[in-house]
Design a protein around this motif. Structure first.
Motif, PDB file in Angstrom:
ATOM      1  N   MET A   1      25.769  60.739  58.548  1.00  0.00           N
ATOM      2  CA  MET A   1      25.180  61.874  57.862  1.00  0.00           C
ATOM      3  C   MET A   1      25.018  61.611  56.363  1.00  0.00           C
ATOM      4  N   GLU A   4      21.292  60.948  55.277  1.00  0.00           N
ATOM      5  CA  GLU A   4      20.485  62.156  55.299  1.00  0.00           C
ATOM      6  C   GLU A   4      20.915  63.122  54.190  1.00  0.00           C
ATOM      7  N   ALA A   5      22.218  63.203  53.922  1.00  0.00           N
ATOM      8  CA  ALA A   5      22.699  64.064  52.832  1.00  0.00           C
ATOM      9  C   ALA A   5      22.158  63.584  51.490  1.00  0.00           C
ATOM     10  N   LYS A   6      22.100  62.278  51.302  1.00  0.00           N
ATOM     11  CA  LYS A   6      21.568  61.741  50.053  1.00  0.00           C
ATOM     12  C   LYS A   6      20.086  62.072  49.913  1.00  0.00           C
ATOM     13  N   TYR A   8      18.690  64.762  51.191  1.00  0.00           N
ATOM     14  CA  TYR A   8      18.698  66.197  50.898  1.00  0.00           C
ATOM     15  C   TYR A   8      18.965  66.444  49.415  1.00  0.00           C
ATOM     16  N   LEU A   9      19.814  65.618  48.815  1.00  0.00           N
ATOM     17  CA  LEU A   9      20.175  65.751  47.400  1.00  0.00           C
ATOM     18  C   LEU A   9      19.215  65.010  46.462  1.00  0.00           C
ATOM     19  N   ILE A  26      30.999  65.970  52.953  1.00  0.00           N
ATOM     20  CA  ILE A  26      30.412  66.083  54.293  1.00  0.00           C
ATOM     21  C   ILE A  26      31.490  66.443  55.306  1.00  0.00           C
ATOM     22  N   ARG A  49      23.426  70.751  60.913  1.00  0.00           N
ATOM     23  CA  ARG A  49      23.271  69.793  59.803  1.00  0.00           C
ATOM     24  C   ARG A  49      22.864  70.506  58.521  1.00  0.00           C
ATOM     25  N   TYR A  53      24.591  70.284  54.905  1.00  0.00           N
ATOM     26  CA  TYR A  53      23.904  69.778  53.708  1.00  0.00           C
ATOM     27  C   TYR A  53      23.846  70.829  52.612  1.00  0.00           C
ATOM     28  N   VAL A  56      27.295  70.796  51.119  1.00  0.00           N
ATOM     29  CA  VAL A  56      27.482  69.560  50.351  1.00  0.00           C
ATOM     30  C   VAL A  56      26.723  69.634  49.028  1.00  0.00           C
ATOM     31  N   ALA A  57      25.476  70.095  49.076  1.00  0.00           N
ATOM     32  CA  ALA A  57      24.672  70.192  47.850  1.00  0.00           C
ATOM     33  C   ALA A  57      25.341  71.109  46.841  1.00  0.00           C
TER      34      ALA A  57
END
Length: 88
Positions: A1, A4-6, A8-9, A26, A49, A53, A56-57
């Protein structure tokens, strides 16, 4: 993940300076979401997800106590979690 999180950010995939803290965020977000929903956390579920995210953001961008942004996050997360609970 993490990858994908990166995205999103809006972080570069090859930039790894914050990978450790992002991985921590995460895992904490997954635990948070799991405790809020009535089903097992599913990494293939888009709403699961998205909830991670979003959390996390918020944690990544606001590493200090927040005011109005916290309320906005809570509303967004509650909305997503309600959708997850309604749809299973």
């Amino acid at each position: 993940m993490l990858k994908e999180a990166k995205k999103y950010l809006n972080l570069e995939d090859d930039w790894s300076e914050d990978d450790e803290i992002l991985t921590f965020f995460i895992e904490a977000a997954k635990q948070y979401v799991q405790k809020q929903i009535d089903v097992d956390f599913d990494e293939t579920n888009a709403l699961h997800r998205l909830a991670v995210y979003l959390n996390v953001a918020h944690q990544y961008s606001n590493r200090e106590p927040t005011g109005e942004k916290k309320k906005s996050l809570e509303f967004s997360l509650k909305s997503i979690i309600n959708q997850i609970n309604l749809t299973g």
